[in-house]
Design a protein around this motif. Structure first.
Motif, mmCIF file in Angstrom:
data_model
loop_
_atom_site.group_PDB
_atom_site.id
_atom_site.type_symbol
_atom_site.label_atom_id
_atom_site.label_comp_id
_atom_site.label_asym_id
_atom_site.label_seq_id
_atom_site.Cartn_x
_atom_site.Cartn_y
_atom_site.Cartn_z
ATOM 1 N N GLU A 7 4.245 -8.396 10.390
ATOM 2 C CA GLU A 7 4.661 -7.762 9.133
ATOM 3 C C GLU A 7 3.523 -6.944 8.524
ATOM 4 O O GLU A 7 3.733 -5.833 8.047
ATOM 5 C CB GLU A 7 5.156 -8.812 8.148
ATOM 6 C CG GLU A 7 5.820 -8.238 6.927
ATOM 7 C CD GLU A 7 7.062 -7.407 7.213
ATOM 8 O OE1 GLU A 7 7.336 -6.482 6.429
ATOM 9 O OE2 GLU A 7 7.757 -7.657 8.214
ATOM 10 N N ALA A 8 2.328 -7.468 8.557
ATOM 11 C CA ALA A 8 1.171 -6.730 8.026
ATOM 12 C C ALA A 8 0.940 -5.447 8.816
ATOM 13 O O ALA A 8 0.578 -4.412 8.235
ATOM 14 C CB ALA A 8 -0.074 -7.607 8.052
ATOM 15 N N TRP A 13 -1.095 0.613 5.135
ATOM 16 C CA TRP A 13 -2.075 0.166 4.151
ATOM 17 C C TRP A 13 -3.004 1.297 3.720
ATOM 18 O O TRP A 13 -3.373 1.388 2.560
ATOM 19 C CB TRP A 13 -2.886 -0.999 4.707
ATOM 20 C CG TRP A 13 -2.050 -2.199 5.006
ATOM 21 C CD1 TRP A 13 -1.632 -2.622 6.231
ATOM 22 C CD2 TRP A 13 -1.511 -3.137 4.068
ATOM 23 N NE1 TRP A 13 -0.866 -3.760 6.109
ATOM 24 C CE2 TRP A 13 -0.780 -4.101 4.800
ATOM 25 C CE3 TRP A 13 -1.580 -3.263 2.680
ATOM 26 C CZ2 TRP A 13 -0.131 -5.171 4.194
ATOM 27 C CZ3 TRP A 13 -0.924 -4.334 2.082
ATOM 28 C CH2 TRP A 13 -0.213 -5.265 2.831
ATOM 29 N N LYS A 14 -3.390 2.157 4.665
ATOM 30 C CA LYS A 14 -4.285 3.275 4.333
ATOM 31 C C LYS A 14 -3.634 4.233 3.343
ATOM 32 O O LYS A 14 -4.307 4.830 2.516
ATOM 33 C CB LYS A 14 -4.673 4.052 5.587
ATOM 34 C CG LYS A 14 -5.656 3.352 6.467
ATOM 35 C CD LYS A 14 -6.015 4.225 7.653
ATOM 36 C CE LYS A 14 -6.949 3.497 8.588
ATOM 37 N NZ LYS A 14 -7.308 4.305 9.755
ATOM 38 N N GLY A 15 -2.320 4.363 3.417
ATOM 39 C CA GLY A 15 -1.596 5.282 2.552
ATOM 40 C C GLY A 15 -1.285 4.723 1.170
ATOM 41 O O GLY A 15 -0.812 5.446 0.300
ATOM 42 N N MET A 16 -1.549 3.446 0.965
ATOM 43 C CA MET A 16 -1.286 2.820 -0.335
ATOM 44 C C MET A 16 -2.552 2.776 -1.168
ATOM 45 O O MET A 16 -3.635 2.540 -0.643
ATOM 46 C CB MET A 16 -0.788 1.382 -0.149
ATOM 47 C CG MET A 16 0.575 1.256 0.425
ATOM 48 S SD MET A 16 1.034 -0.491 0.467
ATOM 49 C CE MET A 16 1.778 -0.592 2.076
ATOM 50 N N LEU A 17 -2.402 2.980 -2.448
ATOM 51 C CA LEU A 17 -3.525 2.896 -3.369
ATOM 52 C C LEU A 17 -3.637 1.468 -3.893
ATOM 53 O O LEU A 17 -2.649 0.862 -4.279
ATOM 54 C CB LEU A 17 -3.324 3.858 -4.546
ATOM 55 C CG LEU A 17 -4.457 3.950 -5.545
ATOM 56 C CD1 LEU A 17 -5.717 4.491 -4.864
ATOM 57 C CD2 LEU A 17 -4.062 4.867 -6.695
ATOM 58 N N CYS A 18 -4.828 0.939 -3.882
ATOM 59 C CA CYS A 18 -5.087 -0.415 -4.366
ATOM 60 C C CYS A 18 -5.614 -0.358 -5.797
ATOM 61 O O CYS A 18 -6.127 0.673 -6.238
ATOM 62 C CB CYS A 18 -6.114 -1.093 -3.457
ATOM 63 S SG CYS A 18 -6.558 -2.763 -3.986
ATOM 64 N N GLY A 19 -5.502 -1.446 -6.501
ATOM 65 C CA GLY A 19 -6.032 -1.535 -7.851
ATOM 66 C C GLY A 19 -7.537 -1.361 -7.920
ATOM 67 O O GLY A 19 -8.084 -1.043 -8.978
ATOM 68 N N GLU A 25 -6.083 -0.747 2.426
ATOM 69 C CA GLU A 25 -6.353 -1.166 3.802
ATOM 70 C C GLU A 25 -6.958 -2.568 3.878
ATOM 71 O O GLU A 25 -6.629 -3.347 4.769
ATOM 72 C CB GLU A 25 -7.277 -0.149 4.460
ATOM 73 C CG GLU A 25 -7.437 -0.336 5.938
ATOM 74 C CD GLU A 25 -8.208 0.808 6.573
ATOM 75 O OE1 GLU A 25 -8.202 0.873 7.802
ATOM 76 O OE2 GLU A 25 -8.818 1.614 5.854
ATOM 77 N N HIS A 26 -7.801 -2.919 2.931
ATOM 78 C CA HIS A 26 -8.444 -4.239 2.952
ATOM 79 C C HIS A 26 -7.456 -5.370 2.657
ATOM 80 O O HIS A 26 -7.717 -6.524 2.990
ATOM 81 C CB HIS A 26 -9.611 -4.287 1.963
ATOM 82 C CG HIS A 26 -9.194 -4.131 0.549
ATOM 83 N ND1 HIS A 26 -8.862 -5.191 -0.260
ATOM 84 C CD2 HIS A 26 -9.037 -3.015 -0.209
ATOM 85 C CE1 HIS A 26 -8.526 -4.741 -1.454
ATOM 86 N NE2 HIS A 26 -8.618 -3.418 -1.448
ATOM 87 N N LEU A 27 -6.324 -5.059 2.069
ATOM 88 C CA LEU A 27 -5.352 -6.102 1.730
ATOM 89 C C LEU A 27 -4.764 -6.759 2.972
ATOM 90 O O LEU A 27 -4.448 -7.946 2.947
ATOM 91 C CB LEU A 27 -4.237 -5.540 0.848
ATOM 92 C CG LEU A 27 -4.686 -5.062 -0.528
ATOM 93 C CD1 LEU A 27 -3.501 -4.496 -1.299
ATOM 94 C CD2 LEU A 27 -5.349 -6.186 -1.305
ATOM 95 N N LEU A 31 -4.719 -10.671 3.440
ATOM 96 C CA LEU A 31 -3.467 -11.387 3.676
ATOM 97 C C LEU A 31 -3.562 -12.246 4.929
ATOM 98 O O LEU A 31 -3.177 -13.421 4.919
ATOM 99 C CB LEU A 31 -2.316 -10.390 3.811
ATOM 100 C CG LEU A 31 -0.958 -10.971 4.162
ATOM 101 C CD1 LEU A 31 -0.462 -11.894 3.054
ATOM 102 C CD2 LEU A 31 0.039 -9.863 4.425
ATOM 103 N N LEU A 32 -4.094 -11.687 5.991
ATOM 104 C CA LEU A 32 -4.233 -12.448 7.241
ATOM 105 C C LEU A 32 -5.194 -13.623 7.072
ATOM 106 O O LEU A 32 -4.958 -14.703 7.606
ATOM 107 C CB LEU A 32 -4.677 -11.533 8.378
ATOM 108 C CG LEU A 32 -3.641 -10.495 8.800
ATOM 109 C CD1 LEU A 32 -4.239 -9.529 9.813
ATOM 110 C CD2 LEU A 32 -2.394 -11.159 9.346
#
Length: 124
Positions: A7-8, A13-19, A25-27, A31-32
């Motif tokens: 699922e991960a 992840w690279k295309g999503m903005l993190c807080g 990407e690090h999420l 998660l893992l």
């Protein structure tokens, strides 16, 4: 664990903005890491509750999730964020109001409440 890894790997992840201001990407790594910690016997003996830990981490990004829903960038992004909100948002009235506002761009399961995690809300 393989299901979590699969699922991960499906997410961009690279295309999503993190807080944090960077990419999310690090999420995936985080998660893992939490999924290995939560599934081994030693962690279970220590009382580590992986679902509760994940809810708490996701709840820290509540407004990021709402932002993703309301940004209407993609059906998948809005739907995924909304589904997470059904698990972590304690204010059900706020969640239902956002459902009404974003209904035009949410997937059917989110518009109709099929993705709602009311069992979690009852456990609280």
């Amino acid at each position: 664990m393989r299901l979590v890894e699969m699922e991960a790997a499906r997410q961009d992840w690279k295309g999503m903005l993190c807080g944090c201001g960077g990419s999310a990407e690090h999420l995936a790594r985080d998660l893992l890491r939490l999924a290995g910690e939560g599934t081994d016997a030693e962690s279970a003996r220590r009382g580590l509750d992986l679902p509760e830990l994940c809810r708490n981490v996701a709840a820290q990004g509540l407004w990021l999730l709402y932002g993703e829903v309301m940004a209407n960038r993609s059906l998948v992004g809005a739907g995924t964020a909304f589904e997470i909100l059904t698990v972590v948002e304690p204010d059900r009235a706020r969640l239902h109001r956002v459902r009404e506002l974003a209904a035009d761009w949410l997937p059917v399961c989110c518009r109709t409440g099929l993705c709602d995690d009311d069992l979690w809300a009852l456990d609280r």
